[in-house]
Design an enzyme around this catalytic site. Structure first.
Site: not given
Length: 521
Positions: A140, A283
């Site tokens: 922070k 695929h």
């Protein structure tokens, strides 16, 4: 607090990798070192001066080390905004010196959870409290503090100090972001482990703090202009993830996004088969699959299903690849072969195909144990329990006048195991333990049936058919029956079931209902 005070570094680490080198580097650059417990001891044993946190706070470590750094004289020095005169005045009033570097890594909760042999009480002791508080506070206040959570960053931090006299703001921002990712992943791991212990029957809770760790950079995404990477779920048992997380790459080019999708699909199908088997995927759908006592025979029969589509495909071998099979694999352009193991002579043969990716997955003959499946949709994430539980043919119900023969029953079970992996609408034709035709991903089941029988040709005669969902009308099943199919397996449950059953009876064929659907969108 003095503007000419020495810079201070707070060090409190569980992982001592690189600690003494970092501490020495900071000390040589004029930093006062403040530390806790075992970290301070390691620094002191390296012959470096270090101030214990207890000296800073005026309070001893308490409650078996649970309380060490949770004190205003520590967090005040971490959280003070030195650009704010009032903050500086308050520090001076309290006699608190600020920290400019904080080095923290957390208790090894993930490793403790992975061991699997700790009681709840012992595991709870591996949850860090002061560490995450320091990390978040420092992140922070990154405008003033460099938070370092990864030993891999130690050298870069020292180099930045050498170059700039301090850790510059852009670097502090990146370190802060990394720190927040670390605490997010840490909390996610805790939630995942405790949920698995305390609420194992609640796979879709109100909140899922999902954290992902990058496991593998990929060459590109689904298309070359897209970027992609493989991520593993933080806190999850790695054996429950995609097979590739535990697979050993032996050779070949880096894996692509599509390689991973196809290899994962092929391995999942192989896990559902019985004995020795070979699956060929293109695929995401199988273009060939076969079970046989001999893997070479399984390969030849799988390849026979669709030699055209097999070109450039991905192969999963349920068993050990020997030299004979390797020679046959080497005769066709393939992207990936994943197998339980590759014998040394097979490796030598396949080494002549340097672009071919070889993956060893020692668990490929074991059942799939994935608990949850996740997919992105509409800007959100869909979670569902996995469709990995095997179906029991003994529970199936014959709905026609004729019962399946022994060979038909075997092919129905085989075709059904494959169909659950085929994109809907799915039609799979099988004969003698091998695929002969597949219809996948069509918008209507009739078209899938037409594709399957067209691919099978004469091989459709005497074949068995599996449909992943019910036939809404007789038309699709009539397409298969007209091509010579003699047995059908489907979930049942359509309003037109009686019409479909009548069509099968009229052809002298047989049909069984499973009572279970396997859509795969």
């Amino acid at each position: 607090m003095s503007d000419t005070a020495r810079p201070r570094a707070l060090l409190s680490v569980s992982d001592k990798t690189g600690l003494t080198d970092l501490a020495r580097g900071l000390a040589n650059r004029g930093f006062e070192l403040v530390s806790t417990g075992g970290t301070a001891r390691a620094i002191r044993e390296a012959g470096l001066p270090v101030t214990d946190v207890a000296q800073v706070t005026g309070a001893p470590e308490m409650l078996d080390g649970r309380v060490k750094t949770l004190h205003p004289r520590v967090h005040g020095g971490v959280l003070a905004n030195l650009h704010d005169p009032s903050h500086r005045a308050q520090l001076a009033e309290q006699g608190i010196e600020p920290f400019s570097v904080v080095v923290v890594n957390l208790y090894r909760f993930e490793q403790a959870a992975a061991a699997g042999d700790l009681s709840d009480d012992r595991l709870i002791e591996e949850i860090d409290i002061g560490g995450p508080a320091l990390v978040r506070a420092s992140a922070k206040n990154h405008a003033n503090v460099a938070i370092v959570t990864d030993p891999a960053d130690y050298e870069a931090v020292l180099a930045a100090i050498d170059e700039h006299g301090q850790v510059p703001l852009p670097t502090r921002r990146q370190l802060a972001l990394k720190a927040y990712r670390r605490t997010a992943a840490y909390d996610a791991a805790i939630v995942a482990e405790l949920a698995s212990r305390w609420t194992p029957d609640d796979p879709t809770p109100e909140v899922v703090p999902l954290a992902l760790r990058r496991s593998l950079e990929l060459r590109y995404g689904e298309n070359p202009h897209q970027r992609a990477a493989l991520y593993s779920v933080v806190g999850a048992d790695p054996s429950l993830g995609p097979f590739v997380l535990g697979a050993a790459p032996l050779q070949g080019k880096p894996l692509s996004y599509n390689n991973l999708l196809d290899a994962s699909a092929a391995a999942a199908m192989a896990r559902d088969l019985v004995g020795r088997a070979v699956v060929i995927v293109k695929h995401g759908n199988p273009c060939g699959a076969a079970e046989a006592d001999d893997l070479v025979a399984a390969w030849e029969r799988a390849l026979e299903a669709d030699r055209v589509s097999a070109f450039g495909g991905v192969v999963a071998v349920r068993g050990v690849v020997g030299e004979d099979l390797a020679e046959r694999l080497a005769n066709l352009f393939l992207e990936v072969v994943v197998a339980e193991r590759f014998e040394a002579p097979a490796r030598a043969v396949l080494a002549a195909k340097p672009d071919l990716r070889l993956l060893e997955d020692r668990t490929i003959t074991q059942p799939t144990t994935v608990a949850l499946e996740a997919r992105a949709a509409g800007g959100g994430v869909l979670l569902m329990t996995s469709d990995a539980e095997p179906d029991d043919p003994a529970s199936w119900r014959t709905v026609t006048k004729r019962e399946p023969t022994g060979s038909e029953a075997a092919d129905l079970a085989f075709a059904w195991r494959i169909a659950r992996h085929v994109k809907s609408n799915a039609i799979v034709l099988a004969r003698d333990g091998a695929i002969v035709g597949v219809g996948a991903g069509q918008m209507n089941r009739v078209q899938s049936a037409r594709l399957a029988v067209e691919q099978a040709g004469e091989r459709a005669r005497g074949a068995s058919c599996a449909s992943d969902a019910f036939f809404p009308f007789p038309d699709a099943v009539e397409t298969c029956l007209g091509a010579g199919v003699t047995a059908v397996v489907e979930p049942g449950g359509s309003r037109k079931d009686d019409d479909v059953i009548a069509a099968v009876d009229a052809a002298g064929a047989t049909m069984v209902f499973t009572g279970r659907r396997h859509f795969r969108h």
